[in-house]
Design a protein around this motif. Sequence first.
Motif, mmCIF file in Angstrom:
data_model
loop_
_atom_site.group_PDB
_atom_site.id
_atom_site.type_symbol
_atom_site.label_atom_id
_atom_site.label_comp_id
_atom_site.label_asym_id
_atom_site.label_seq_id
_atom_site.Cartn_x
_atom_site.Cartn_y
_atom_site.Cartn_z
ATOM 1 N N LEU A 18 -12.258 65.349 22.409
ATOM 2 C CA LEU A 18 -12.981 64.776 23.540
ATOM 3 C C LEU A 18 -12.194 64.918 24.829
ATOM 4 C CD1 LEU A 18 -14.387 61.564 21.831
ATOM 5 C CD2 LEU A 18 -15.769 63.375 22.893
ATOM 6 N N ASP B 257 -13.572 67.121 27.957
ATOM 7 C CA ASP B 257 -13.678 66.564 29.309
ATOM 8 C C ASP B 257 -12.928 67.423 30.319
ATOM 9 O OD1 ASP B 257 -14.296 64.361 31.234
ATOM 10 O OD2 ASP B 257 -12.117 64.143 31.202
ATOM 11 N N CYS C 260 -14.516 58.048 25.270
ATOM 12 C CA CYS C 260 -15.487 58.380 26.320
ATOM 13 C C CYS C 260 -15.427 57.373 27.458
ATOM 14 C CB CYS C 260 -16.889 58.443 25.738
ATOM 15 S SG CYS C 260 -17.174 59.884 24.684
ATOM 16 N N LEU D 13 -16.594 59.683 30.395
ATOM 17 C CA LEU D 13 -17.255 60.894 29.916
ATOM 18 C C LEU D 13 -18.584 60.533 29.261
ATOM 19 C CD1 LEU D 13 -17.194 63.957 28.994
ATOM 20 C CD2 LEU D 13 -15.983 63.150 26.952
ATOM 21 N N ALA E 186 -20.969 60.933 26.538
ATOM 22 C CA ALA E 186 -20.666 61.384 25.182
ATOM 23 C C ALA E 186 -21.509 62.592 24.801
ATOM 24 C CB ALA E 186 -20.908 60.260 24.189
#
Length: 482
Positions: free
Chosen positions: A265, A269, A316, A321, A323
């Motif tokens: 993740l 990002d 997240c 962010l 998801a």
Amino acid sequence: MTEQAGVRETGGSELAPDWLAYPTNANELTPKLWAHDVERGEGGQLTVAGVSVSELKARFGSPLYVVSEADFRTRARDFKDAFDAAFADICGGVDVDYAGKSFLCTEIARWVDSEGLRLDTCSGGELAVAARAGLDGDRLGLHGNNKSDAEINRALEMKLGRIVVDSLAELDRVAAIAAGRGERARVLLRLTPGVHAHTHEFIATAHEDQKFGLSMSADDGVSAAEQAVATAAGYASIDLLGLHCHIGSQIFEPEGFELAAERLLTFLDAMQRKYALLLPELDLGGGYGIAYTAADTPRPAADIANAMAAVVRATCQRLDLAAPRISIEPGRAIVGSTTFTLYEVGTLKTVNVELEGGQVTRPRRYVSVDGGMSDNARPVLYDADYSAVLAGRASAAAPALSRVVGKHCESGDIVVRDVYLPGDVVAGDLLAVPGTGAYCWALASNYNYVPRPPVVAVRDGAARLMVRGETEDDLLARDLGA
């Protein structure tokens, strides 16, 4: 029992591994090893969905893979329901992709589809099974570290939902083939997050020193993973959907999955920000362990889902962010415990084994069955441990430490390395080895020209062939020397 009998005062043999407990009742089944509809019936005979092993043996012979259809469907639904619930507030649910490499045939593919799961394949042959089963290409994925041009073309012809690209060179080939066809290939990039899973070396797949994936290490500048993102973004023939990772197989500890999710993740990002991209999907792979012995401690699907959701949610939020859509790839965790292999006992012998120092010996009983490494290669490949029970009857005899071995001309042909079986097991008895749904039929061979066994599905008191057993005519059909 006496020392001369080769056992401890508690009954257990000094040759047994520490994790193997001496059973107080050798007829008792350990529930976590079996499909939910396997039980002891009349006379202590094993039954599945109401069908006895003696009936299965009479109809289909042995060795025989016996699959509980209801148990398979229940486990598939459990994963789908658990992950959808855990991720509902994060990304609206999860796409559950059954890992076909664990066990795939036409009927299994249809079960997967009917339970709302998608299917992951890793060869042209597995794609052919999916096509024969009538699955929509949009619900399929193709893995592999060395896909052929023919496999890539087939994936494009079938309009696959995902091609999981494993290297920079493969990315270029997929782009070129898609461009030549005037199409766009939907792609995930498989990354190696550098997470070392606690499993056998041969099935740990997220560390750097192995064949799979694009390295996220940037010690020498831009990582291969970032190069792949930038390159894919520049190809008109590539629709870059997102990222993929798989840290290994038969893993019980949650930390590896959680760390991989956080790293992927964070990377996703960073790539979206740096290259002004939208990467809407993240596949976190599979590898969830099952119980092969009473010492194994698998986690329920809901526990896995909730733990992973907590990490994705927190990461997240930390990154601000949105998801991505999450997907997972359970295979063994769905099919493994649905199946047992039924064998018939043949030769028995007892040997004396020297303890450390060589001054004392203890007996070990060898129980030979009519299959072996040709129908279960995992013990010889991975030193995998299994369990076994006397399946055709109950027994009041004291348990004896046994080693279940196959019929092949190899000393390493071991099916169950250490198990306590009743001391009165004789030739003609039936044994059942649980947990053989994953990577047993899939890895089966014809070593010593032994035909591969049939696969039987059992549901609601009825058994039917899913895959017929091979015959000697099958084995000779490709031999052109006649």
